[in-house]
Design a protein around this motif. Structure first.
Motif, PDB file in Angstrom:
ATOM      1  N   ARG A 370       0.813  -1.220   0.000  1.00 18.90           N
ATOM      2  CA  ARG A 370       0.000   0.000   0.000  1.00 18.90           C
ATOM      3  C   ARG A 370       0.843   1.266   0.000  1.00 18.90           C
ATOM      4  NH1 ARG A 370      -2.794   1.143   4.261  1.00 18.90           N
ATOM      5  NH2 ARG A 370      -4.011   2.645   3.074  1.00 18.90           N
ATOM      6  N   ASN A 371       2.168   1.109   0.053  1.00 18.93           N
ATOM      7  CA  ASN A 371       3.033   2.286   0.168  1.00 18.93           C
ATOM      8  C   ASN A 371       4.231   2.231  -0.783  1.00 18.93           C
ATOM      9  OD1 ASN A 371       2.152   4.069   2.691  1.00 18.93           O
ATOM     10  ND2 ASN A 371       1.817   1.910   3.244  1.00 18.93           N
ATOM     11  N   GLY A 372       3.943   1.926  -2.042  1.00 19.62           N
ATOM     12  CA  GLY A 372       4.965   2.073  -3.067  1.00 19.62           C
ATOM     13  C   GLY A 372       5.522   0.786  -3.634  1.00 19.62           C
ATOM     14  N   TYR A 373       5.438  -0.307  -2.901  1.00 18.72           N
ATOM     15  CA  TYR A 373       5.917  -1.580  -3.428  1.00 18.72           C
ATOM     16  C   TYR A 373       4.784  -2.260  -4.200  1.00 18.72           C
ATOM     17  CZ  TYR A 373      10.135  -1.255  -0.581  1.00 18.72           C
ATOM     18  OH  TYR A 373      11.332  -0.837  -0.036  1.00 18.72           O
ATOM     19  N   SER A 374       5.160  -3.141  -5.130  1.00 18.25           N
ATOM     20  CA  SER A 374       4.151  -3.864  -5.912  1.00 18.25           C
ATOM     21  C   SER A 374       4.376  -5.364  -5.778  1.00 18.25           C
ATOM     22  CB  SER A 374       4.233  -3.458  -7.389  1.00 18.25           C
ATOM     23  OG  SER A 374       5.368  -4.059  -7.992  1.00 18.25           O
ATOM     24  N   ARG A 375       3.418  -6.111  -6.294  1.00 15.43           N
ATOM     25  CA  ARG A 375       3.532  -7.570  -6.252  1.00 15.43           C
ATOM     26  C   ARG A 375       4.699  -8.070  -7.100  1.00 15.43           C
ATOM     27  NH1 ARG A 375      -2.510  -8.583  -7.950  1.00 15.43           N
ATOM     28  NH2 ARG A 375      -2.272  -6.395  -8.536  1.00 15.43           N
ATOM     29  N   ASP A 376       5.173  -7.221  -7.980  1.00 15.33           N
ATOM     30  CA  ASP A 376       6.298  -7.595  -8.844  1.00 15.33           C
ATOM     31  C   ASP A 376       7.638  -7.114  -8.302  1.00 15.33           C
ATOM     32  OD1 ASP A 376       4.555  -8.768 -10.695  1.00 15.33           O
ATOM     33  OD2 ASP A 376       4.141  -6.810 -11.616  1.00 15.33           O
ATOM     34  N   SER A 377       7.640  -6.421  -7.180  1.00 11.79           N
ATOM     35  CA  SER A 377       8.895  -5.908  -6.618  1.00 11.79           C
ATOM     36  C   SER A 377       9.848  -7.062  -6.319  1.00 11.79           C
ATOM     37  CB  SER A 377       8.619  -5.130  -5.325  1.00 11.79           C
ATOM     38  OG  SER A 377       7.867  -3.970  -5.580  1.00 11.79           O
ATOM     39  N   ARG A 378      11.143  -6.832  -6.593  1.00 14.47           N
ATOM     40  CA  ARG A 378      12.170  -7.853  -6.366  1.00 14.47           C
ATOM     41  C   ARG A 378      13.261  -7.266  -5.472  1.00 14.47           C
ATOM     42  NH1 ARG A 378      10.873 -12.808  -8.409  1.00 14.47           N
ATOM     43  NH2 ARG A 378      13.004 -13.213  -9.153  1.00 14.47           N
ATOM     44  N   ILE A 379      13.625  -8.009  -4.419  1.00 15.51           N
ATOM     45  CA  ILE A 379      14.596  -7.540  -3.432  1.00 15.51           C
ATOM     46  C   ILE A 379      15.546  -8.684  -3.118  1.00 15.51           C
ATOM     47  CG2 ILE A 379      14.883  -6.673  -1.060  1.00 15.51           C
ATOM     48  CD1 ILE A 379      12.063  -5.517  -1.277  1.00 15.51           C
ATOM     49  N   PRO A 380      16.828  -8.400  -2.910  1.00 20.33           N
ATOM     50  CA  PRO A 380      17.782  -9.466  -2.578  1.00 20.33           C
ATOM     51  C   PRO A 380      17.450 -10.130  -1.242  1.00 20.33           C
ATOM     52  CG  PRO A 380      18.945  -7.501  -3.293  1.00 20.33           C
ATOM     53  CD  PRO A 380      17.514  -7.103  -3.098  1.00 20.33           C
ATOM     54  N   CYS A 381      17.571 -11.444  -1.201  1.00 17.51           N
ATOM     55  CA  CYS A 381      17.427 -12.211   0.038  1.00 17.51           C
ATOM     56  C   CYS A 381      18.780 -12.843   0.334  1.00 17.51           C
ATOM     57  CB  CYS A 381      16.349 -13.284  -0.096  1.00 17.51           C
ATOM     58  SG  CYS A 381      16.235 -14.375   1.359  1.00 17.51           S
ATOM     59  N   GLY A 382      19.658 -12.062   0.951  1.00 19.61           N
ATOM     60  CA  GLY A 382      20.979 -12.565   1.301  1.00 19.61           C
ATOM     61  C   GLY A 382      20.964 -13.187   2.686  1.00 19.61           C
TER      62      GLY A 382
END
Length: 713
Positions: A370-382
């Motif tokens: 609800r605050n700028g991220y989308s279902r397609d957002s991708r972030i590193p999982c280190g």
């Protein structure tokens, strides 16, 4: 003319005769008034001295489950009581012998009987044991005595002057399927002087000096309905207080029945599984600390997802509700409050507050979307995330590369959510002095009801805690003097290096909400606390499309004759702002947790195609203690939450028991669903109330099929 001696004698005689006559007339007039004019009044007063008013306590209302099974009932008990007005007429030696005689007959120590005879408020009185009722009423000193003992006392009144033996109604706990349910049912204790005075001022005739009132659970919440209306009986007594016979009576009115949403069959399984998981973990070695898990407490709750009604609720450690029936001793009461014993009186479901760990992540996902991220957002999982000079690591997962929200929930990737929390902190709140800085994750948590009471119809609920900037500032102001006092002095022998170092840092900047606080908040760690019930309400909203319900135990109030006085309807507490698409996305991701994620190893062979469970596991780290394990799960019908403090990982500590509860709810046998094996007929809780028959029996609700067949069972 001189008066002779004879005349003086006659004069004295006349005066004396006149005086005697006057006294006689006065006495005659007084006797006439007493016997003729005021005779009836004095006769009534004399009669009053030979009769005594006895309060007839009403039979307290029943508490039943959704099928009509009694959870709290009443039973007849032989009760021995002592009339203190008669006791006061005896000399000390006779009094001591009588008390000893009664104590021996009832199987008690004389000292305990003496304590029961004391007025509450006197110096030696013990709470729960002393007498708080009318000074003119016999004081109960023994309950549940053998019938043979009762008859022996009744047959030997000359040996037991002022001792009253009769059958009375006392609370009983039928425990269908062996349920305990102590924290939901609550307990009773004698009315206090303040409560009695207040009832007198308000002309509340349902309470009297000998009343017992609800102190916890539904006994307290619905006390006014359950207590009934007392009656009064006038009995003739002799000079020694022995009852000669009844004079007149005003019948008491029984209390109303509380129908609850609890299902005893489900409750039984939930209690046994929670206890079993705790016992298993206590026998398991923690690989982190090298010692067995403490597993010091735990909680489990089952809610109806669409209404918020409580189907089952269990807390460990627990206690036997029967302990209150005959008056609780100071020693027994002390144990219930004892930390060493685990504080059994505390309901971990509604009053226990714990770090939620990774079960928090679905709500952080909703806030991020609800605050700028989308279902397609991708972030590193280190394997770790660097903030300043500290690396925050994953707890349950390794490194998975660049992933999206669904995968992050599935494998419970901490570093994924660390990145989001840090991002919002840098964007809105890098000024640590700004108490009012915006924080989308905090706003999101509050939107889902965290940090506030759920509004359940049980007293004493805890509100949990959102450890945001305002809380941290308030905590700093409250603790500053204490920690600064430690920091200003040289380290003492009984002060650890850690505490002294922490005190110095806290004194200087304990108010500052830093990046580390933000990343901890994003995964349910740090100072944020939730109750298991709050978490259940949040997951119910994930199931039902975003509606937050106030949980309800009560379902209806019914008279002893079976008339429904009030239906206790579910009440909406709010609606989350996430869109249907966002909620559906989170829902699908949590389905993956059950099928291929961190809960899948506990659900092997479970028919997820027929009972599609969504789940999230959590392992909350607590400084100086072992991890708190959580499993939060739901379907379209139910929410099942279980946690164990100092029990290890979520799925490892509670996964097997959560599975067993789901099997019970849906009638799962192996990899098949057998609806007729479900704990609740029809699989989901009945919409109708139990049937109250004319003969006083309570039957299960009539199903649609039975209604079509003319009500035949």
């Amino acid at each position: 003319m001189a008066v002779t001696g004879a005349e003086r004698s006659r004069l004295r005689l006349l005066v004396l005769r006149a005086l005697v006559l006057t006294l006689f007339l006065t006495l005659f007039a007084r006797l006439y008034y007493l016997q003729v004019v005021g005779g009836e009044d004095y006769q009534a007063k004399a009669a009053d001295q030979s009769v005594r008013d006895i309060v007839v306590q009403p039979q307290r209302g029943l508490v039943v489950d959704d099928m009509g099974r009694p959870l709290v009932a009443n039973r007849l008990s032989w009760v021995v009581a002592i009339d203190r007005s008669v006791l006061g007429k005896l000399d000390q030696d006779e009094r001591t012998k009588l008390v000893a005689r009664v104590a021996t007959a009832a199987g008690l120590r004389p000292a305990r009987v003496e304590k029961k005879l004391l007025d509450c408020g006197s110096p030696d009185a013990e709470s729960g044991t002393c007498w708080n009722g009318s000074p003119f009423q016999a004081v109960p000193v023994a309950t549940d005595i053998d019938r043979a003992v009762a008859l022996r006392i009744l047959e030997q009144p000359e040996d037991y002057p002022g001792v009253v033996v009769e059958q009375q109604n006392v609370r009983s706990y039928p425990a269908p399927f062996g349920v305990n349910l102590a924290h939901v049912l609550g307990y009773l204790s004698p009315i206090t002087e303040e409560e009695f005075d207040r009832a007198t001022e308000q002309d509340d005739r349902s309470l009297n000096g000998a009343s017992v009132v609800g102190r916890a659970g539904v006994e307290r919440q619905y006390d006014e309905w359950l207590r009934g209306m007392p009656g009064y009986r006038r009995v003739s007594v002799d000079s020694m207080g022995r009852v000669l016979g009844d004079d007149s009576e005003i019948a008491s009115t029984p209390g109303d029945t509380l129908v609850t949403s609890i299902d005893a069959k489900v409750q039984s399984v939930v209690e046994k599984e929670l206890a079993r998981s705790i016992a298993t973990q206590r026998a398991t070695v923690d690989k982190v600390t090298g010692r067995r898990f403490e597993a010091d407490s735990g909680a489990a709750v089952v809610l109806e997802a669409k209404t918020g009604r409580v189907v089952a609720m269990a807390s460990q450690p627990t206690y036997d509700p029967e302990v209150w029936v005959d008056g609780i001793s100071a020693k027994e009461l002390s144990r219930l409050y004892s930390e060493k014993a685990g504080t059994p009186l505390l309901s971990r479901v509604t009053q226990g507050q714990f770090a939620p760990g990774s079960t928090w992540k679905p709500f952080m996902t909703a806030a991020a979307l609800r605050n700028g991220y989308s279902r397609d957002s991708r972030i590193p999982c280190g394997s770790g995330y660097r903030v300043g000079n500290r690396t925050f690591k994953n707890f349950e997962s390794g490194a998975y590369g660049v992933i999206g929200f669904a995968k992050a929930l599935e494998v419970s990737c901490n570093t994924f959510f660390y990145s989001i929390g840090h991002d919002f902190w840098k964007k809105f709140g890098s000024d640590v002095d700004d108490v009012d800085a915006r924080d989308p994750l905090v706003e999101g948590a509050q939107e889902w009801g965290f940090g506030s009471e759920t509004g359940i119809d049980l007293p004493g609920e805890a509100s949990g805690r959102i450890a945001d900037r305002a809380w941290k500032r308030a905590y700093y102001e409250a603790q500053k003097k204490y920690y600064c006092g430690i920091a200003k002095k040289p380290r003492e022998a009984d002060t650890s290096d850690f505490l002294h170092r922490f005190a110095r840092e806290f004194c200087i900047e304990g108010y500052a909400y830093r990046a580390g606080d933000a990343v901890n908040f994003s995964i349910g760690q740090g100072d944020t606390m939730v109750t298991p019930l709050q978490l259940a309400v949040g997951y119910a909203a994930l199931s039902n499309g975003g509606t937050l319900w106030q949980p309800r135990v009560g379902k209806a109030i019914v008279t002893p004759q079976g008339e429904v006085l009030q239906r206790i309807k579910p009440k909406k507490a709010g609606k989350v702002k996430s869109t249907k698409a966002q909620l559906a996305f989170i829902d699908d991701a949590l389905k993956g947790v059950a099928s291929v994620g961190t809960m899948s190893w506990k659900l092997g062979g479970f028919p997820l195609d027929q009972v599609p469970i969504r789940a999230k596991t959590g392992s909350a780290e607590v400084y100086g203690k072992q991890s708190t394990g959580w499993v939060a799960s739901y379907t379209k019908d139910y929410v099942v939450i279980m946690m164990i403090s100092q029990g290890g990982t979520g799925s490892g500590s509670t996964g097997d028991s959560v599975r067993k509860i789901w099997e019970t709810l849906y009638g799962v046998e192996g990899d098949r669903v057998v609806p007729r094996k479900a704990a609740i007929p029809g699989t989901t809780p009945p919409a109708k109330l139990p049937t109250f028959a004319d003969d006083g029996s309570i039957l299960p609700p009539v199903t649609a099929r039975e209604k079509k067949a003319g009500g035949k069972r």
